[in-house]
Design a protein around this motif. Structure first.
Motif, mmCIF file in Angstrom:
data_model
loop_
_atom_site.group_PDB
_atom_site.id
_atom_site.type_symbol
_atom_site.label_atom_id
_atom_site.label_comp_id
_atom_site.label_asym_id
_atom_site.label_seq_id
_atom_site.Cartn_x
_atom_site.Cartn_y
_atom_site.Cartn_z
ATOM 1 N N MET A 1 0.844 -1.203 0.000
ATOM 2 C CA MET A 1 0.000 0.000 0.000
ATOM 3 C C MET A 1 0.873 1.245 0.000
ATOM 4 O O MET A 1 0.632 2.193 -0.737
ATOM 5 C CB MET A 1 -0.905 0.016 1.234
ATOM 6 C CG MET A 1 -2.026 -0.967 1.135
ATOM 7 S SD MET A 1 -3.375 -0.568 2.239
ATOM 8 C CE MET A 1 -2.593 -0.668 3.810
ATOM 9 N N ARG B 1 2.431 6.782 -6.888
ATOM 10 C CA ARG B 1 1.477 7.700 -7.533
ATOM 11 C C ARG B 1 1.733 9.131 -7.076
ATOM 12 O O ARG B 1 1.672 10.067 -7.870
ATOM 13 C CB ARG B 1 0.045 7.288 -7.183
ATOM 14 C CG ARG B 1 -0.435 6.057 -7.902
ATOM 15 C CD ARG B 1 -1.934 5.897 -7.727
ATOM 16 N NE ARG B 1 -2.283 5.122 -6.551
ATOM 17 C CZ ARG B 1 -3.324 5.366 -5.762
ATOM 18 N NH1 ARG B 1 -4.109 6.385 -5.993
ATOM 19 N NH2 ARG B 1 -3.582 4.592 -4.730
ATOM 20 N N ASN C 1 -0.252 -3.056 -6.316
ATOM 21 C CA ASN C 1 -1.716 -3.106 -6.260
ATOM 22 C C ASN C 1 -2.207 -4.551 -6.199
ATOM 23 O O ASN C 1 -3.098 -4.881 -5.421
ATOM 24 C CB ASN C 1 -2.320 -2.459 -7.517
ATOM 25 C CG ASN C 1 -2.513 -0.961 -7.358
ATOM 26 O OD1 ASN C 1 -2.444 -0.419 -6.252
ATOM 27 N ND2 ASN C 1 -2.745 -0.292 -8.466
ATOM 28 N N ALA D 1 -7.932 -2.411 -6.266
ATOM 29 C CA ALA D 1 -6.760 -2.233 -5.403
ATOM 30 C C ALA D 1 -6.480 -0.756 -5.157
ATOM 31 O O ALA D 1 -6.119 -0.358 -4.047
ATOM 32 C CB ALA D 1 -5.543 -2.915 -6.021
ATOM 33 N N THR D 2 -6.645 0.051 -6.183
ATOM 34 C CA THR D 2 -6.404 1.490 -6.011
ATOM 35 C C THR D 2 -7.323 2.055 -4.933
ATOM 36 O O THR D 2 -6.892 2.808 -4.062
ATOM 37 C CB THR D 2 -6.622 2.220 -7.349
ATOM 38 O OG1 THR D 2 -5.701 1.683 -8.295
ATOM 39 C CG2 THR D 2 -6.387 3.713 -7.208
ATOM 40 N N ILE E 1 -8.692 0.320 -2.500
ATOM 41 C CA ILE E 1 -8.286 -0.235 -1.192
ATOM 42 C C ILE E 1 -7.167 0.621 -0.606
ATOM 43 O O ILE E 1 -7.214 1.039 0.553
ATOM 44 C CB ILE E 1 -7.807 -1.699 -1.328
ATOM 45 C CG1 ILE E 1 -8.963 -2.614 -1.736
ATOM 46 C CG2 ILE E 1 -7.203 -2.182 -0.001
ATOM 47 C CD1 ILE E 1 -8.521 -4.025 -2.144
ATOM 48 N N VAL E 2 -6.153 0.889 -1.433
ATOM 49 C CA VAL E 2 -5.017 1.694 -0.957
ATOM 50 C C VAL E 2 -5.511 3.074 -0.502
ATOM 51 O O VAL E 2 -5.189 3.537 0.599
ATOM 52 C CB VAL E 2 -3.950 1.835 -2.066
ATOM 53 C CG1 VAL E 2 -2.871 2.831 -1.664
ATOM 54 C CG2 VAL E 2 -3.339 0.478 -2.397
#
Lengths: 370, 396
Positions: free
Chosen positions: A304, A311, A356, B292-293, B295-296
């Motif tokens: 994470m 990003r 991810n 997933a994006t 979730i993060v």
């Protein structure tokens, strides 16, 4: 439950920050400094601050601290573009102490004193990010063959920590002296010019059991550690680029006022600040997970952190260049050094997509377990 | 830094979990759900809040002298997590607990705290917020609703808008102009207004989701006793900033995070059930990346909150930094709601009540509701101004 650093950790961070500001300004890169020579000069200063011994056990002359104590320092290293040969060496202290403390006692003592350089030899051409796909292998004859890419400071590393498959086909971690017969480093031409990177060939290198640090568990821990430290470094880069951009837009005047007065500029800065703040939350959590979490949570936390840091960094560094206008595109403004390092850290230690996928798998496992 | 819970914190968690299991209706979240009718649901939620109070779970981090538990924000966080795990209903007195009460704790006098705080905790009195006006939205300081001193009272005239839950509220925190002749920020005062006062008219506004949570509220010669002024006369702007810092802050965000996470967990479960032709939605690599994006993004929303909690426990007061929280969560939650519409195939478009709907129409409903996130509590543009000017120090 406490998600904050203590006073000592903040004070140590401030000391390191001040020291790096004075001794290792980005101007050195801009003015044509040779990164290898700059790193050599920096090494002694960091050793004086006791940084190499931070995570070395006290028995070997270190401070016996852990990853949470290193977290804010790793962030400062990112901000100041400290060469990855330094972070590799400090990270190696944690790996060696955790998995091979007695065998590596002598090396740990040297490392604590700043007298041992370590480089991680992990990634390979066509190897991607998953160690299961790496090709470096030790045959039944005990000879290691393979080639690793982007190894920081490899030509002068005293120790290379390499991910390779053993004769039984198991992924394992080995520590080999850089001078061992069959190992050769070749300087690469890399995007990041704030450090030196090498491809390292292992050609029939004789490897024994004594060189083995650990099995798959050690490999996974090491890759998580490197990704977490990369996330912290990216948070530092983001933070520095935000500060630099904010300072610039307060000074730079157009249309008769500082451009920082325009909402078009303000709003971009605010979005950068939000992103940096969040990436920090992730990277700090990952640092704690490296120190204290079970494997499943560690993997999840690190991925994470790295996905978000990737990003964030791409966004923030891009914006920093944009906010400097034409000056941002000049070599002289020196933003490009951070821009390069950010991409290096982003791409090398696991892409956003790679992390991810790990996050999703971890979450699904948690949900299935209720 | 330590993410582990102490034995005391673990015991607290066990107690919460056991209590929730006994207090929620049988089959909760599986066969038993909240009422579908909006008005019935509101009353259901008020009842739930009263039950929480009776169980001793209201005001966990509040001082004991106002009826709270005197515990820390860590326990508050644990409680919120356990409520999420149990899919417990949301409360309705959010404005009472998070805004009116916190503001009174900072700026109210002792008599006001003793009068109002216990009844907020007990959900005996529900609160609404009279800040925005039709012509004072982002430019809140230009509010025109007036309060004029008259004997022992102030007389209030004007209109407020977006007053959520006004129809269920006994009290309102009201920002009104008490001096016309000074710069706009310096002529506002902060009042506590009894919603049963003669002269108050509430007119519901229908939202794009079809719900009627918020209202227009009209004040016509409404008499407000002088003891209902909070702090000093004309100091209302500064006091309202405290209210807004809490509205945008970590405690509020954590409670939301838990709702969003429930929704995302549900989406992940549905993505395993729903087939997009020959394979489950979850087997599509592009969908996996999008899940997933989110979730993060959502987990880091929680991490942001926990970092703020640790600062608050050290004694730092909420300030303009809370805009970092709000700007972040509002966009990631919107992104998630948008994404949820795009990963489960055509039947995502079917709302609650349709036989082919997925998850009782939760995702299309959230998609509609999510547009509000970047508007209420200050638009994203206002949050960005605050961050730029008050956190980063850019020139006004």
């Amino acid at each position: 439950m406490n998600f904050d650093f203590n006073e000592e950790q903040y004070m140590f961070r401030d000391t390191v920050r001040d020291s790096l500001k004075a001794e290792f300004p980005v101007d050195l890169f801009r003015d044509g400094g040779d990164p290898v020579a700059m790193e050599a000069a920096l090494w002694g200063q960091l050793a004086e601050l006791g940084l190499f011994g931070l995570m070395v056990p006290e028995e070997q002359g270190g401070l016996g601290l852990g990853m949470v104590d290193f977290a804010l320092i790793a962030e400062e290293f990112g901000a100041a573009l400290v060469p990855l040969s330094v972070t590799d060496t400090i990270c190696a202290s944690l790996v060696l102490a955790k998995f091979a403390a007695s065998v590596q006692a002598e090396n740990l003592a040297k490392l604590a004193a700043g007298e041992l350089r370590v480089a991680f030899a992990v990634y390979e051409k066509n190897g991607g990010y998953d160690p299961a796909d790496f090709a470096a292998t030790i045959g039944g004859d005990g000879l290691l063959n393979g080639r690793k890419l982007l190894v920081a400071g490899a030509d002068r590393a005293d120790l290379l920590v390499i991910v390779a498959r053993d004769a039984a086909g198991t992924l394992a971690l080995y520590a080999l002296e850089g001078a061992r017969a069959g190992i050769s480093a070749s300087r690469e031409t890399a995007l990041d010019i704030t450090g030196d990177y090498h491809s390292v060939s292992f050609d029939k290198v004789s490897v024994s059991d004594a060189d083995r640090i650990g099995g798959a568990e050690a490999v996974d821990f090491t890759l998580d550690l490197l990704a977490a430290v990369a996330a912290l470094g990216l948070a530092g880069i983001g933070s520095r680029m935000l500060d630099t951009a904010v300072a610039y837009v307060k000074e730079r005047s157009q249309f008769g006022q500082p451009i920082g007065k325009f909402q078009a500029i303000k709003h971009r800065c605010a979005d950068m600040a939000v992103d940096v703040n969040t990436a920090r939350s992730g990277a700090y959590y990952a640092a704690w997970a490296i120190a204290s979490a079970e494997e499943a949570e560690r993997l999840w936390a690190v991925s994470m952190a790295k996905a978000k840091a990737n990003r964030m960094a791409v966004h923030v560094v891009r914006e920093a260049v944009q906010l400097h206008g034409g000056m941002g595109y000049t070599w002289e403004m020196a933003l490009h050094f951070h821009y390069r390092r950010a991409r290096h850290l982003e791409v090398l230690y696991g892409s956003t997509e790679y992390h991810n996928e790990r996050v999703l798998q971890g979450t699904m496992a948690q949900l299935a377990a209720g | 830094m330590d993410f582990n819970y102490s034995p005391e914190e673990q015991t607290f968690r066990d107690e919460v979990r056991a209590w929730l299991a006994s207090a929620l209706p049988k089959g909760w979240g599986k066969t038993a759900f909240e009422p579908e009718d909006e008005d019935e649901r509101a009353h259901f939620r008020i009842e739930w809040e009263r039950k929480l109070y009776e169980g001793g779970w209201s005001g966990i981090s509040w001082p004991t002298k106002y009826g709270g538990r005197g515990a820390t924000l860590v326990e508050q966080g644990i409680f919120a997590e356990e409520c999420a795990r149990a899919q417990a209903p949301e409360g309705i007195n959010v404005i009472g607990r998070n805004l009116a009460a916190t503001t009174l704790m900072h700026h109210g006098n002792e008599a006001q705290r003793e009068r109002y705080l216990p009844k907020i905790l007990a959900a005996e009195e529900i609160w609404c917020q009279g800040f925005s006006e039709p012509n004072a939205g982002s430019d809140l300081a230009s509010a025109r609703c007036r309060a004029v001193a008259d004997g022992d009272d102030f007389v209030v005239n004007g209109q407020k808008i977006w007053t959520s839950f006004a129809q269920y509220s006994q009290w309102c925190i009201l920002l009104a102009r008490t001096d016309q002749d000074v710069p706009k920020h310096k002529g506002l005062s902060f009042f506590l207004v009894d919603m049963k006062s003669p002269g108050i008219t509430i007119r519901p506004l229908t939202q794009i989701s079809g719900e009627n949570e918020f209202n227009e509220t009209f004040f016509e010669d409404v008499r407000v006793p002088k003891e209902n002024l909070v702090g000093e006369l004309n100091d209302g702007w500064r006091i309202a900033m405290t209210t807004l810092a809490y509205e945008r802050g970590a405690e509020d965000a954590l409670a939301r995070q838990i709702r969003f996470k429930q929704e995302l967990d549900l989406l992940i479960a549905k993505a395993q059930d729903v087939k997009l032709g020959s394979k489950a939605a979850i087997d599509d690599p592009a969908i996996r990346q999008r899940l997933a994006t989110s979730i993060v993004d959502l987990e880091l929303m929680r991490m942001n909150c926990l970092r703020e909690f640790s600062k608050a426990i050290k004694g730092e007061k909420p300030g303009p930094e809370s805009s970092l929280m709000k700007l972040y969560w509002s966009h990631v939650a919107q992104d998630m709601a948008d994404m949820a519409m795009e990963v489960l195939g055509p039947e995502t478009l079917l709302m609650q009540g349709d036989p082919d709907t997925i998850a009782r129409g939760r995702f299309p409903m959230s998609f509609m509701q999510s547009r509000a996130f970047t508007i209420y509590s200050g638009t994203s543009e206002i949050q960005r101004n605050i961050i730029a000017e008050r956190v980063l120090g850019l020139p006004k």
